[in-house]
Structure formats: structure tokens, C-alpha cells
Design an enzyme around this catalytic site. Structure first.
Site, short mmCIF file in Angstrom:
data_model
loop_
_atom_site.label_atom_id
_atom_site.label_comp_id
_atom_site.label_asym_id
_atom_site.label_seq_id
_atom_site.Cartn_x
_atom_site.Cartn_y
_atom_site.Cartn_z
N SER A 226 7.28 -9.04 10.12
CA SER A 226 6.69 -7.81 10.67
C SER A 226 7.63 -7.20 11.73
CB SER A 226 5.34 -8.15 11.29
OG SER A 226 5.51 -9.14 12.28
N CYS A 281 6.30 -5.45 1.11
CA CYS A 281 6.90 -4.50 2.06
C CYS A 281 7.30 -3.23 1.36
CB CYS A 281 8.10 -5.13 2.75
SG CYS A 281 9.46 -5.38 1.63
#
Ligand code: NAD
Length: 499
Positions: A226, A281
Site C-alpha cells: 500500500s 493493483c
């Protein structure tokens, strides 16, 4: 329940910290393993052993190192079913998608079979009188890879394969939520002939990561996860003088132009928005139709396709579209964001909250969720949801749609659906995103290119895998060599042209 171990010097080693993290099957909620969390002392020991192994590994010529990858690739293929089963069990994705996860990592291994060609230096003969100038690529030493939960095979392979093929030793710290696939891969590469200690799998959480970042022997850190953690790791690694490339989160938009093939665009949005429960992602989480008519027609096509999706555990059969999200906390967070979308005025067209599957009531399932009339101020737009939620942001013009992406903090992937070459070319040229799809929803470059986003989706230089990875994992030495036949004697004090 299995107690996992670290993989150090080619053998399983029990953790000594007394601290563990639970690995759960997200489809059932059941604890399937506990993974030890390494102490700084355990990390230091693994690094020290890796440094010893790396000195010998760097002496192995590139061709012989590449042969380990030939065998490794073969073993991955032979063990594809077992790898996919292990991966689906700890992650939750469907078996075909798990095989895709392994496959896209395998393709990076395949490039490493030809690593010698990517490790060549440069040479200029007769750069001056009797002078040859050349560069050689040398490994960095011990490097580290820190990986996320969402691609338990592909991303560890992105990290370990180019690093090791370049002559480094790697400390791999996989996600503590999906650590088992990494251990299988470590066993397979060892069977392929990798000397003990060249790949060390050390499990852990922040304590282990900080031990990596502060370890003086470790020369480079490759991270995927992240954005806040990517930024933190990049800062601390760089402060400690390490090379770092840290890839972070994303918010990927797809523009749908009025001239687009809307059936194909709708299919692409469903696949890219909901595949792997949106935990990619490169997932498309924002649809940006241009013009009211495009938006209305698109929504009309999307709703029935989304309502038909089959959400189930990976064991339910090949017609399952996607499985659970990774943890109970992830489910709660995603459902909270859906509620915030409703509260902030978006139109909820399909609602995935509160999903329960018979026999799997403790699983972390979230149904497919579609929003219309989302605006950029809403949390559902601003946050990376990382779940099966597609938001539609309507725009009046191509310029407005492009500006929406330009204003977004992330820049990982994006796509445009259009039949017009000029618009597509303009988009590819002007959008500030690292990976662009034209009538292609998830533009993950093949393994002989490199992968990387822009803006808050990546910190540091160079992309991962492909040619960039070989640059990242090697340092270049520049050699100027002179031989004296025909050269006059004489002292030269001035800095001047070689010729
Ligand atoms: P995460 O950031 O929570 O964890 C990633 C790694 O960092 C794990 O190994 C974890 O143990 C470690 N970590 C977690 N908290 C830490 C802390 N406070 N200090 C030090 N280390 C810490 O990410 P995740 O939830 O595992 O993965 C999902 C995220 O990864 C999403 O944001 C997704 O977009 C991103 N991702 C990015 C890419 C890319 O290439 N850009 C690819 C896949 C996933």
C-alpha cells in the site's frame, strides 16, 4: 493447524520470537496456519548467512545461474496445480486465477533464463590513444523483497527471480497473510539447484521490515504494497543509503468514449473491476463514460452482467467468478466504504454488502457492487477500495475525463475504450499514468518489458521485472584501460580530452 517456519540456508527453521500471525482461509474464516514473526536478531542472522552464500553465487557465471531458472521454470510448470491450490487456500482467489498468478510470475522466470543477455556491459574500443572504455554490471550483494498479500506467487517471483539471476542473494519477506506460496517457491528453486542461502524466506511484520531497512549489509529493497507503507519504506531505506523501489496503491480509471464498442467495454469493466474480488493493483475501480447517452447505455449493459457474477469459494468449481476478500477487516472496511458512498449521495445499483454463502457463513465474501453518479469528493472515489466495487463517474467531455485522471493522486494503470485513433494517441501521450491500455483493460506489460506506476503508485527509480530489474539489481562499474604501445612518455597535469 500448521506451524510455518522460516526458510534459511535451504532448510526450515522454527521462529524463536514466540510471536505469530494467523493465516486464514478467507472462504471459511478458519485458521490454517500460524506464521512466525522474526525478531531483528533472526533477520540479522539470515542476512549474515545470505552474505556468505552470495559471495559464492556471484562467482557462478551468468549462464550457469540462468540454468537454475530453466529448471525452476520446469518445476513451477510441473507443480502448477499444487501451487494454485496452496495459493487459493490462503488467498481466496479462484483456481484459474491462481494459475494466472503463478503463470505471470513464471513469465518473469522465463526472462531470467536469458539473463546473461540482460547483464551485458558496454564497450568502446579506441576511445583515445591505446584506450578502451567499458562498463560491467555487478550484483549488489544481499537485497530484500517485501511483498503484499494479493499476488502470493507472481510478486515474490518478480522480486526474487531478477535479483538472484543477477548474482545477488535475496531476503524475501512475504505477506504474513499469504506466506505459504512463497515457501513452496523457495523449495522449488532449491530443487532447481540454487545454492543454500541465496534465497532466504524470513516471515514477519513491521519489526522484521524495520530490521531489513536498518541492516547495513542489505544493499537494496524492492517493496510492493500500500502507498503509506511504500512511502515509509522508501524514506527509511533511502536514508540508510539503500537503493529502493517501492510500489504502492492505485485508483485505475477507464474512459469509455461515445464511439467505443460498449459491449466490449462492459465486459472489460466487469473482468477488470471484479476479477480477484477487485484485489488487484491494476483493477479498474472507476468507469468514466463520456456523455449522458454513453453512460446510460453502459450502465444498462453492466447491471445484468454484474448481477450474474458467481461469488463462491475456490473449491466451488471452475464457473466461479471470484472469491472472498482477504480478511474480516477488509470486508468490514469495504462495506463501510459502500455505506459512505450511499450516505454521500452516489446511486447504488448493485449492493454487495452483507453477503452470506450457505455453508461458508464465516467467509469474507463481498458481493459485486456498482455505483453510478459518483463524484470526486466522495470517499468511495478518493480511497483505494481494493474490493469488488466499481464506481461510475460521469463526464461531459474527453478533456474532463482526462483531467479527472490527471488530478488523481495515483498513477498505476488506466485504459481508454474508443474507436478513434487520434483520441487514443492523445490519451497515451497526455495521461500521467505509468501503464496505459487502449481497448485493453489491465495493461500489465509482458515480462520482457517492465512494470511500474507513476505518482503515488511508485516511489524510487526504475520499474520492476524486465530490463529495469536487471539495472536495479546491479551496479555498473566503468573501466578505462590504456595499453602503451606507440604512446609517448610525458606528465599530464591538465584535465583534457582523451584524444
Ligand atoms: P501492505 O502495505 O499492508 O503490506 C505489504 C507488505 O508490507 C507486507 O509484507 C507487510 O507485512 C508489510 N507491512 C505492512 N505494514 C507495515 C508497516 N507498518 N511497516 C512495515 N511493513 C509493513 O499491503 P497489502 O495489503 O499486503 O497489499 C495491498 C496493497 O498493495 C494495495 O494497496 C495494492 O494496490 C498494492 N499493490 C501494489 C502493486 C504495485 O505494483 N503497485 C501490486 C500489488 C499490490
Amino acid at each position: 493447524m500448521q506451524e510455518l517456519k522460516h526458510f534459511i540456508n535451504g532448510a526450515y527453521v522454527a521462529g524463536t520470537s514466540g510471536r505469530f500471525s494467523e493465516v486464514r482461509n478467507p472462504a471459511t474464516g478458519e485458521v490454517i496456519a500460524k506464521v512466525p514473526l522474526a525478531t531483528p536478531a533472526e533477520m540479522a542472522d539470515a542476512v549474515e548467512k545470505a552474505a556468505v552464500a552470495q559471495k559464492e553465487w556471484a562467482k557462478v557465471n551468468p549462464q550457469r545461474r540462468a540454468r537454475v531458472f530453466m529448471k525452476f521454470g520446469q518445476l513451477i510448470n510441473e507443480n502448477m496445480d499444487a501451487l494454485a491450490e496452496c495459493l487459493s487456500r490462503e488467498h481466496g482467489k479462484t483456481l484459474p486465477d491462481a494459475k494466472g498468478d503463478v503463470q505471470r510470475g513464471l513469465e518473469v522466470v522465463e526472462v531470467c533464463m536469458g539473463a546473461p543477455a540482460l547483464l551485458k556491459g558496454e564497450f568502446v574500443g579506441d576511445a583515445g590513444p591505446g584506450i578502451d572504455l567499458y562498463s560491467i554490471r555487478q550484483p549488489l550483494g544481499v537485497v530484500a523483497g517485501i511483498t503484499p498479500f494479493n499476488f502470493p506467487a507472481m510478486i515474490p517471483l518478480w522480486k526474487m527471480a531478477p535479483a538472484i539471476a543477477s548474482g545477488n542473494a535475496m531476503i524475501l519477506k512475504p505477506s504474513e497473510r499469504t506466506p505459504m506460496t512463497s515457501l513452496m517457491l523457495a523449495e522449488l528453486i532449491q530443487q532447481a539447484g540454487l545454492p543454500d542461502g541465496v534465497l532466504q524466506v524470513v516471515h514477519g511484520d513491521k519489526e522484521a521490515v524495520d530490521a531489513i531497512l536498518d541492516n547495513e549489509t542489505i544493499q537494496a529493497v524492492g517493496f510492493v504494497g500500500s502507498t503509506p507503507i511504500a512511502q515509509y519504506i522508501y524514506g527509511r531505506a533511502a536514508t540508510n543509503g539503500k537503493r529502493a523501489q517501492c510500489f504502492g496503491g492505485a485508483k485505475n480509471h477507464m474512459i469509455i468514449m461515445p464511439d467505443a464498442d460498449l459491449d466490449k467495454a462492459a465486459d472489460a469493466l466487469v473482468g477488470a473491476g471484479f476479477g480477484a474480488a477487485g484485489e488487484r493493483c491494476m483493477a479498474v475501480s472507476v468507469a468514466v463514460p463520456v456523455g449522458k447517452e454513453t453512460a446510460d447505455r453502459l450502465i444498462e449493459k453492466l447491471v445484468p452482467k454484474i448481477e450474474k457474477l458467481k461469488v463462491a469459494p475456490y473449491t466451488a468449481g471452475e464457473d466461479t467468478d471470484y472469491g472472498p476478500v482477504i480478511t474480516a477487516q477488509a470486508k468490514e472496511r469495504i462495506e463501510g466504504l459502500i455505506t459512505s458512498g450511499v450516505d454521500q449521495g452516489a446511486t447504488l445499483l448493485t449492493d454487495g454488502r452483507g453477503m452470506k454463502i450457505q455453508g461458508y457463513e464465516n467467509g469474507y465474501f463481498v458481493g459485486p457492487t456498482l455505483f453510478d453518479n459518483v463524484t470526486p469528493e466522495m470517499d468511495i472515489y478518493k480511497e483505494e477500495v481494493f474490493g469488488p466495487v466499481l464506481s461510475t463517474v460521469r463526464m461531459d467531455s474527453y478533456e474532463d475525463a482526462l483531467n479527472l485522471i490527471l488530478d488523481n493522486q495515483y498513477g498505476n494503470g488506466t485504459a481508454i475504450y474508443t474507436a478513434d485513433g487520434d483520441t487514443a494517441r492523445d490519451f497515451a501521450a497526455r495521461v500521467d499514468v505509468g501503464m496505459v491500455g487502449i481497448n485493453f483493460p489491465i495493461p500489465v506489460p509482458l515480462s520482457y518489458f517492465s512494470f511500474g506506476g507513476w505518482k503515488k503508485s511508485a516511489f524510487g527509480d526504475l520499474d520492476q521485472y524486465g530490463p529495469d530489474a536487471f539495472k536495479f539489481y546491479t551496479k555498473t562499474k566503468k573501466v578505462t584501460a590504456r595499453w602503451f604501445s606507440g604512446i609517448k612518455d610525458g606528465v599530464a597535469l591538465n584535465f583534457k580530452a582523451m584524444d
